[in-house]
Design an enzyme around this catalytic site. Sequence first.
Site, PDB file in Angstrom:
ATOM      1  N   LYS A 202       0.186  12.611 -15.564  1.00  0.00           N
ATOM      2  CA  LYS A 202      -0.493  11.625 -14.909  1.00  0.00           C
ATOM      3  C   LYS A 202      -2.042  12.126 -14.516  1.00  0.00           C
ATOM      4  O   LYS A 202      -3.133  11.342 -14.433  1.00  0.00           O
ATOM      5  CB  LYS A 202       0.354  11.364 -13.618  1.00  0.00           C
ATOM      6  CG  LYS A 202      -0.443  10.479 -12.489  1.00  0.00           C
ATOM      7  CD  LYS A 202      -0.247   9.108 -12.308  1.00  0.00           C
ATOM      8  CE  LYS A 202      -0.973   8.435 -11.560  1.00  0.00           C
ATOM      9  NZ  LYS A 202      -1.082   6.977 -11.329  1.00  0.00           N
TER      10      LYS A 202
ATOM     11  N   LYS B 150      -7.650   9.965  -4.838  1.00  0.00           N
ATOM     12  CA  LYS B 150      -6.377  10.875  -4.576  1.00  0.00           C
ATOM     13  C   LYS B 150      -6.037  11.519  -5.672  1.00  0.00           C
ATOM     14  O   LYS B 150      -5.773  12.771  -5.720  1.00  0.00           O
ATOM     15  CB  LYS B 150      -5.232  10.042  -4.208  1.00  0.00           C
ATOM     16  CG  LYS B 150      -4.079  10.570  -3.800  1.00  0.00           C
ATOM     17  CD  LYS B 150      -2.762   9.660  -3.621  1.00  0.00           C
ATOM     18  CE  LYS B 150      -1.366  10.348  -3.913  1.00  0.00           C
ATOM     19  NZ  LYS B 150      -0.471   9.738  -3.875  1.00  0.00           N
TER      20      LYS B 150
HETATM   21  P1  NAD Z   1       1.699   1.951  -0.162  1.00  0.00           P
HETATM   22  O1  NAD Z   1       1.327   2.932   0.935  1.00  0.00           O
HETATM   23  O2  NAD Z   1       1.548   0.431  -0.336  1.00  0.00           O
HETATM   24  O3  NAD Z   1       3.469   2.180  -0.013  1.00  0.00           O
HETATM   25  C1  NAD Z   1       4.339   3.440   0.394  1.00  0.00           C
HETATM   26  C2  NAD Z   1       5.207   3.105   1.548  1.00  0.00           C
HETATM   27  O4  NAD Z   1       5.959   4.041   1.730  1.00  0.00           O
HETATM   28  C3  NAD Z   1       4.707   2.289   2.759  1.00  0.00           C
HETATM   29  O5  NAD Z   1       5.461   0.979   2.698  1.00  0.00           O
HETATM   30  C4  NAD Z   1       5.204   3.391   3.714  1.00  0.00           C
HETATM   31  O6  NAD Z   1       5.537   2.451   4.908  1.00  0.00           O
HETATM   32  C5  NAD Z   1       6.496   4.022   3.225  1.00  0.00           C
HETATM   33  N1  NAD Z   1       6.746   5.341   3.773  1.00  0.00           N
HETATM   34  C6  NAD Z   1       5.752   6.074   4.488  1.00  0.00           C
HETATM   35  N2  NAD Z   1       6.487   7.200   4.696  1.00  0.00           N
HETATM   36  C7  NAD Z   1       7.800   6.929   4.672  1.00  0.00           C
HETATM   37  C8  NAD Z   1       9.024   7.744   4.996  1.00  0.00           C
HETATM   38  N3  NAD Z   1       8.981   8.856   5.559  1.00  0.00           N
HETATM   39  N4  NAD Z   1      10.002   7.161   4.784  1.00  0.00           N
HETATM   40  C9  NAD Z   1      10.044   5.818   3.983  1.00  0.00           C
HETATM   41  N5  NAD Z   1       8.982   5.191   3.946  1.00  0.00           N
HETATM   42  C10 NAD Z   1       7.832   5.703   4.171  1.00  0.00           C
HETATM   43  O7  NAD Z   1       1.590   2.939  -1.556  1.00  0.00           O
HETATM   44  P2  NAD Z   1       1.540   2.076  -2.787  1.00  0.00           P
HETATM   45  O8  NAD Z   1       0.517   1.735  -3.445  1.00  0.00           O
HETATM   46  O9  NAD Z   1       2.961   1.490  -2.859  1.00  0.00           O
HETATM   47  O10 NAD Z   1       1.825   3.510  -3.905  1.00  0.00           O
HETATM   48  C11 NAD Z   1       2.942   4.305  -3.632  1.00  0.00           C
HETATM   49  C12 NAD Z   1       2.788   5.537  -4.756  1.00  0.00           C
HETATM   50  O11 NAD Z   1       2.394   5.459  -5.840  1.00  0.00           O
HETATM   51  C13 NAD Z   1       1.562   6.299  -4.308  1.00  0.00           C
HETATM   52  O12 NAD Z   1       1.850   7.731  -4.428  1.00  0.00           O
HETATM   53  C14 NAD Z   1       0.477   6.194  -5.438  1.00  0.00           C
HETATM   54  O13 NAD Z   1      -0.454   7.184  -5.338  1.00  0.00           O
HETATM   55  C15 NAD Z   1       1.138   5.671  -6.414  1.00  0.00           C
HETATM   56  N6  NAD Z   1       0.323   4.589  -7.473  1.00  0.00           N
HETATM   57  C16 NAD Z   1      -0.060   3.631  -6.959  1.00  0.00           C
HETATM   58  C17 NAD Z   1      -1.009   2.678  -7.609  1.00  0.00           C
HETATM   59  C18 NAD Z   1      -1.343   1.375  -7.010  1.00  0.00           C
HETATM   60  O14 NAD Z   1      -2.117   0.789  -7.765  1.00  0.00           O
HETATM   61  N7  NAD Z   1      -0.929   0.933  -5.686  1.00  0.00           N
HETATM   62  C19 NAD Z   1      -0.702   2.890  -9.052  1.00  0.00           C
HETATM   63  C20 NAD Z   1      -0.038   3.958  -9.783  1.00  0.00           C
HETATM   64  C21 NAD Z   1       0.651   4.995  -8.518  1.00  0.00           C
END
Ligand code: NAD
Length: 289
Positions: free
Chosen positions: A161, A236
């Site tokens: 990735k 990130k």
């Molecule tokens: P987001 O911030 O929308 O979702 C993360 C969730 O985790 C939030 O709802 C938060 O409340 C929850 N959370 C935080 N700490 C927690 C805990 N201790 N216990 C339970 N829940 C907890 O982020 P996202 O956009 O959904 O991204 C998630 C992952 O996917 C990240 O690592 C990001 O880098 C990766 N990612 C995101 C995208 C994108 O386009 N958004 C694309 C590829 C990869």
Amino acid sequence: MKIGFIGLGNMGAPMAANLAAAGHDVIGYDTMAKPEGIVMAASPTEAVAGADVVITMLPNGAILRAVALQILPVMEPGTLFLDCSSVEVETARAVAKQAADAGILALDAPVSGGVGGAAGGTLTFMVGASDEAFALAAPLFDIMGQKAVHCGPNGNGQAAKICNNMILGATMIATCEAFALADKLGLERQAMFDVVSTSSGYSWSMNTYCPAPGVGPQSPADNDYKPGFAAELMLKDLRLSQQAAEAADADTPMGRTARDTYAQFVEGEGRAGMDFSAILPWLTQRNRR
Ligand code: NAD
């Protein structure tokens, strides 16, 4: 299968919804989000109790490590721990080792495809895991995504990735700076696209996600640079790639420059929330320095 799903944000919520729609028994847990249509538990341990598979989709490696410490003692030996977050290679390997010590099969399976891919079930998974764990998780990848590549042992999914996104960040900047230079040389953007997209400078950034509005296929540039893929998420991933490069003693001059450029764009210029292709309008406002 009984699936505990922890982290139901922008990505996790639609992924969990697709699993539930396919007939799996999904129980979610999130510290903040309360997505509609998903049965939620009051604690992480309640979400994973009795689960065949636990999936995590969390913001970063520190949170993943904390959650793993909470849930691994509750999970049954022989079950799967499938982390889809983007985290450090070393975190993925450390968590997998803790899981293995408890007899649990861990997979790191970060994704590409963004929120649209999560909602449409068209994500690509890059997977680090044993052959056994990959085979067991394959039916879930089929529901949440359109492709899963087994990249090798634990940590290799994260490695794939960040290497991919290091190329993406660097080629997007290169594509944007070439458009900005072309502007100053009096070369029409459409002519530039017509040449480059069919010549040796072509790339995904130019051909599929062109950063110039009105040129090439529809992209965030045609929607005021609303993401798409937000610049802070690119930052990130570029930071993860540079952390990995430092740990592995790999020289990555373009990756380092890409990280520094996105750090300046996002943090120095306050452009978080814009698509990562918005480097183009930023560069066109600048002079040589
Ligand atoms: P987001 O911030 O929308 O979702 C993360 C969730 O985790 C939030 O709802 C938060 O409340 C929850 N959370 C935080 N700490 C927690 C805990 N201790 N216990 C339970 N829940 C907890 O982020 P996202 O956009 O959904 O991204 C998630 C992952 O996917 C990240 O690592 C990001 O880098 C990766 N990612 C995101 C995208 C994108 O386009 N958004 C694309 C590829 C990869």
